[in-house]
Scaffold this active site. Structure first.
Site, mmCIF file in Angstrom:
data_model
loop_
_atom_site.group_PDB
_atom_site.id
_atom_site.type_symbol
_atom_site.label_atom_id
_atom_site.label_comp_id
_atom_site.label_asym_id
_atom_site.label_seq_id
_atom_site.Cartn_x
_atom_site.Cartn_y
_atom_site.Cartn_z
ATOM 1 N N ARG A 1 0.848 -1.181 0.000
ATOM 2 C CA ARG A 1 0.000 0.000 0.000
ATOM 3 C C ARG A 1 0.893 1.244 0.000
ATOM 4 N NH1 ARG A 1 -5.038 1.983 2.946
ATOM 5 N NH2 ARG A 1 -6.161 0.102 2.536
ATOM 6 N N THR B 1 -0.625 7.683 -0.952
ATOM 7 C CA THR B 1 -1.923 7.613 -1.641
ATOM 8 C C THR B 1 -2.818 6.499 -1.084
ATOM 9 O OG1 THR B 1 -1.090 6.026 -3.253
ATOM 10 C CG2 THR B 1 -0.827 8.364 -3.809
ATOM 11 N N ASP C 1 -2.493 -10.179 12.842
ATOM 12 C CA ASP C 1 -1.867 -10.164 11.515
ATOM 13 C C ASP C 1 -1.681 -11.604 11.042
ATOM 14 O OD1 ASP C 1 0.331 -10.286 9.513
ATOM 15 O OD2 ASP C 1 0.318 -8.117 9.791
ATOM 16 N N ASP D 1 1.957 -12.605 10.075
ATOM 17 C CA ASP D 1 2.828 -12.783 11.245
ATOM 18 C C ASP D 1 2.500 -14.074 11.970
ATOM 19 O OD1 ASP D 1 4.343 -10.532 10.921
ATOM 20 O OD2 ASP D 1 3.134 -9.287 12.270
HETATM 21 N N1 URA Z 1 -4.525 -8.148 7.669
HETATM 22 C C1 URA Z 1 -4.385 -9.014 8.704
HETATM 23 O O1 URA Z 1 -3.542 -9.889 8.657
HETATM 24 N N2 URA Z 1 -5.187 -8.868 9.757
HETATM 25 C C2 URA Z 1 -6.133 -7.911 9.844
HETATM 26 O O2 URA Z 1 -6.846 -7.841 10.857
HETATM 27 C C3 URA Z 1 -6.264 -7.017 8.763
HETATM 28 C C4 URA Z 1 -5.456 -7.164 7.682
#
Ligand code: URA
Length: 209
Positions: free
Chosen positions: A104, A108, A200, A203
């Site tokens: 991202r 922008t 995430d 992760d």
């Molecule tokens: N990406 C992720 O891994 N977790 C989220 O909660 C949002 C985007």
């Protein structure tokens, strides 16, 4: 929304709950993501056509049914989509896999492509986009546009969890895409994480927390 299917099978919900828990370890998380993906895909191919096939069992000649002309391709959105590939390939071991990498832009907030590797005949394939967390929906919407530009006609999105905002983004940009989910969660927080979500996904899959 008729293009959105939440797979509320007890096993999917059981495994998703394990994924959400903070104490779930990386190796366990990977296994659950793999299993959930297989079950989402199982539902997603429910309407695929079958054709009759003559076969011979050890006992007798018989007529069976096989999936018609199905040559799937699984396209993982890097990096978390990689965790869904093993579960998908387990159901279709002969399938191809493609990869799309997006980040991202800081200013922008528009998704920018940094990697795209798709099978050359992708326009003829039955395409499943693997994006475990449909948060803002920006990356998935962009990936779908890339697939459409590559000529893909049949695209299904598989996600573990979506936020309402993510669903709205896909429905607005791509009203013809079917979306299979394990859960439609409550909202996004100020950091664009899904609430309650699971954190995430990348992760948690790769142990980088
Ligand atoms: N990406 C992720 O891994 N977790 C989220 O909660 C949002 C985007």
């Amino acid at each position: 929304m008729e293009q959105v299917f939440v797979v509320d099978h007890p096993l999917v919900q059981h495994m998703l709950t394990q994924c959400r828990r903070t104490e779930t370890k990386t190796w366990q998380f990977r296994g659950f993501v793999e299993e959930i993906t297989a079950m989402l895909l199982y539902e997603a191919v429910r309407d695929r056509e079958t054709v009759e096939k003559d076969i011979i069992t050890p006992v007798a000649a018989a007529k069976g049914r096989i999936v018609k002309d199905s040559e799937p391709v699984f396209v993982a959105v890097l990096r978390a989509g990689l965790g869904m590939v093993p579960g998908a390939l387990r159901l279709f071991p002969y399938a191809r896999a493609g990869h799309i990498g997006l980040y991202r832009d800081h200013d922008t907030h528009v998704p920018v492509e940094y990697y795209c590797n798709l099978p050359p005949n992708i326009s003829e394939l039955d395409c499943f986009l693997l994006e475990p967390m449909l948060a803002t929906g920006g990356s998935a919407a962009h990936a779908i546009s890339m697939l459409k530009k590559a000529g893909v006609k049949n695209i299904t999105l598989l996600s573990l969890i979506a936020a309402p905002e993510g669903i709205e983004a896909i429905v607005a940009d791509h009203p013809n895409i079917k979306i299979y989910l394990a859960s439609l969660d409550e909202k996004l927080n100020e950091n664009a994480y899904i609430v309650p979500g699971l954190g995430d996904a990348g992760d948690r899959l790769f142990g980088t927390t």
